[in-house]
Each structure stands twice: as C-alpha cells, then as structure tokens.
Scaffold this motif. Structure first.
Motif, mmCIF file in Angstrom:
data_model
loop_
_atom_site.group_PDB
_atom_site.id
_atom_site.type_symbol
_atom_site.label_atom_id
_atom_site.label_comp_id
_atom_site.label_asym_id
_atom_site.label_seq_id
_atom_site.Cartn_x
_atom_site.Cartn_y
_atom_site.Cartn_z
ATOM 1 N N CYS A 53 19.854 173.527 15.422
ATOM 2 C CA CYS A 53 20.526 173.751 14.116
ATOM 3 C C CYS A 53 21.483 172.400 13.821
ATOM 4 O O CYS A 53 22.301 172.455 12.817
ATOM 5 N N GLY A 54 21.559 171.395 14.838
ATOM 6 C CA GLY A 54 22.452 170.161 14.618
ATOM 7 C C GLY A 54 23.769 170.393 14.368
ATOM 8 O O GLY A 54 24.479 170.811 15.294
ATOM 9 N N LYS A 55 24.120 169.960 13.417
ATOM 10 C CA LYS A 55 25.694 169.878 13.193
ATOM 11 C C LYS A 55 25.987 171.373 12.674
ATOM 12 O O LYS A 55 27.376 171.647 12.816
ATOM 13 N N GLY A 56 25.183 172.297 12.445
ATOM 14 C CA GLY A 56 25.591 173.551 11.963
ATOM 15 C C GLY A 56 25.645 173.864 10.502
ATOM 16 O O GLY A 56 26.144 175.163 10.222
ATOM 17 N N GLU A 57 25.473 172.952 9.769
ATOM 18 C CA GLU A 57 25.729 173.155 8.258
ATOM 19 C C GLU A 57 24.825 174.431 7.718
ATOM 20 O O GLU A 57 25.527 175.143 6.841
ATOM 21 N N TYR A 58 23.565 174.393 8.080
ATOM 22 C CA TYR A 58 22.839 175.405 7.681
ATOM 23 C C TYR A 58 23.211 176.922 8.182
ATOM 24 O O TYR A 58 23.333 177.863 7.230
ATOM 25 N N THR A 59 23.725 176.966 9.259
ATOM 26 C CA THR A 59 24.198 178.239 9.940
ATOM 27 C C THR A 59 25.333 178.593 9.088
ATOM 28 O O THR A 59 25.644 179.605 8.701
ATOM 29 N N ILE A 60 26.271 177.801 8.859
ATOM 30 C CA ILE A 60 27.651 177.845 8.276
ATOM 31 C C ILE A 60 27.362 178.347 6.842
ATOM 32 O O ILE A 60 27.957 179.193 6.329
ATOM 33 N N ALA A 61 26.437 177.447 6.114
ATOM 34 C CA ALA A 61 26.259 177.728 4.714
ATOM 35 C C ALA A 61 25.642 179.266 4.322
ATOM 36 O O ALA A 61 26.000 179.893 3.564
ATOM 37 N N LEU A 62 24.818 179.580 5.295
ATOM 38 C CA LEU A 62 24.073 181.114 5.186
ATOM 39 C C LEU A 62 25.166 182.026 5.569
ATOM 40 O O LEU A 62 24.985 183.217 4.902
ATOM 41 N N ALA A 63 25.922 181.945 6.600
ATOM 42 C CA ALA A 63 26.897 183.041 6.883
ATOM 43 C C ALA A 63 27.936 183.023 5.788
ATOM 44 O O ALA A 63 28.465 184.372 5.499
ATOM 45 N N GLU A 64 28.354 182.151 4.958
ATOM 46 C CA GLU A 64 29.130 182.072 3.981
ATOM 47 C C GLU A 64 28.597 182.974 2.986
ATOM 48 O O GLU A 64 29.197 183.765 2.352
ATOM 49 N N LYS A 65 27.452 182.749 2.559
ATOM 50 C CA LYS A 65 26.728 183.423 1.581
ATOM 51 C C LYS A 65 26.117 184.903 1.947
ATOM 52 O O LYS A 65 25.960 185.666 1.123
ATOM 53 N N ASN A 66 26.226 185.187 3.299
ATOM 54 C CA ASN A 66 25.575 186.650 3.708
ATOM 55 C C ASN A 66 26.757 187.141 4.768
ATOM 56 O O ASN A 66 26.513 187.117 5.876
ATOM 57 N N PRO A 67 27.963 187.357 4.362
ATOM 58 C CA PRO A 67 28.940 188.107 5.174
ATOM 59 C C PRO A 67 28.428 189.482 5.884
ATOM 60 O O PRO A 67 29.154 189.676 6.994
ATOM 61 N N ASP A 68 27.350 189.893 5.517
ATOM 62 C CA ASP A 68 26.842 191.172 6.153
ATOM 63 C C ASP A 68 25.926 191.063 7.134
ATOM 64 O O ASP A 68 25.149 191.853 7.677
ATOM 65 N N LYS A 69 25.660 189.673 7.316
ATOM 66 C CA LYS A 69 24.796 189.250 8.456
ATOM 67 C C LYS A 69 25.495 188.595 9.829
ATOM 68 O O LYS A 69 26.251 187.706 9.356
#
Length: 223
Positions: A53-69
C-alpha cells in the motif's frame, strides 16, 4: 527519509489504534485476528485489501468513497503507511486499518473466504527471472489470494509496468482464470472504472508526468 524521521514514525505507529505490527512468530502461531476481523472494525462489512500500500493513498481514497466497506493496507514499510494511518485517524475514518507484515503471510492473517476484494497497486514487477517468486501475481500468490477471497471475490492490478501487465494476463489466461477487465492505458479507456481513474498515488503521478501509460486488470480466480 532520514533515519531519525523513520524512527519517529515507527514510534508513532505504535500509538495508532488502526495499525497492527505483529511479529512473524505472532502471525505464524494462530494470529488472533484471523477469521475475526469483524472484532477489529466492530462491524460485519466487506473487507478490501491493498497489498503493497505504500503511503496508503489508495486505501484512504477507496475508504472515503466506500464507507460501507472496511479497508486494510498491507506493507512491510511502516514508515511509509504512517501517513495513511495518521490521515485516517485525523479524519476519524473507522473503516481503515494498516498491517506491517510480509505479503507472503497473507493467508496466515486472513481466514478462508474472509476477504471480498484485493487491490495490488504499482507493485515491483521483479523483472529478473530469478525474482519470479517475488512477483505479487505469480501462481503461489494467486493461490493465497484465492484461499482468503470469498466466492466471487475479485483482484485488481494497477501498474505502470507493461511487463507486469503482460506477465499477469498471460498467467491468468494460461491457468483459466476469468479476466473481467483489462486495458493498457486506463486514462484513454472510456470504460475504465472510476475507482481506477479517480485516485492517483504519489508514484502514479510521477509515472504520468514521465508519460508512462497506466495499465489495469480486474480478475476472478478459479482453481
């Protein structure tokens, strides 16, 4: 990054309740969260992993767009994902976690059929033949992913490496897996999913500035 800064981030990670840093012994000896990740997130929502995940940008971005996951970033370099973990805490994102561990231990961290989706974003392509065993889409890794994925679960590979893209496509077709979507330049493909084009990592922006096309594959595993 200086060694002092790294040490500071490692120390700070230890105080974050959204970061787990198990020893290899803890992982290989009945890891307590295996099969019990609902207790970490305190819900039964689907689990999505980002490997490397590196710096975690993708993890954070996906989590912001999908609060139900629920989203979990995995990387061995804790000083890198420190930024993502800190951002998640600052924004009170309860659907984000990070694990500092080797990806080859993934089937010891998650139980069979516990994960809904996997993202592999800009992995090292490990081009040399002797490094084949380290490629995150080799047959051994695919079997581990298949083990922890629920039926119908998918894997996403996003990379700037034409080699990695071609290697993975060839392997998937050769082993009879189902390729759901594939293209050689996501920003020129009208049908690229929004989660692929709507988020750019630190390294992806650098690749785009260099004129490198970003490739993408979405697939289901069948054994």
């Amino acid at each position: 990054m200086g060694s002092k800064n790294k040490l500071k981030r490692f120390k700070e990670n230890e105080t974050f309740d959204n970061v787990i840093q198990p020893t290899r012994e803890e992982v290989t000896n009945n890891f307590p969260l295996k099969g019990n990740w609902h207790t970490f997130f305190k819900n039964e929502n689907p689990i999505v992993l980002e490997l490397g995940c590196g710096k975690g940008e993708y993890t954070i971005a996906l989590a912001e767009k999908n609060p139900d996951k629920n989203f979990i970033g995995i990387d061995i370099k804790g000083a890198r994902f420190w930024r993502g973990a800190k951002t998640a805490l600052e924004n009170e994102m309860n659907n984000v976690g990070f694990i500092r561990t080797q990806i080859e231990l993934i089937d010891l961290i998650f139980a069979e059929n516990e994960v809904d989706e996997i993202w592999i974003t800009f992995p090292d392509p490990q081009i040399k033949y002797k490094r084949t065993k380290h490629r995150l889409t080799n047959s051994d890794f695919l079997k581990k992913y298949h083990h922890i994925l629920k039926e119908g679960g998918v894997v996403n590979l996003k990379t700037d490496s034409e080699f990695m893209h071609g290697y993975t496509l060839g392997l998937l077709h050769g082993e009879g897996h189902e390729v759901l979507h594939a293209n050689h330049d996501v920003y020129k493909d009208y049908y690229s999913p929004e989660e692929v084009t709507g988020t750019q990592t630190f390294y992806e922006k650098q690749y785009l500035e260099q004129g490198k096309p970003i490739t993408y594959i979405k697939f289901k595993l069948k054994y």
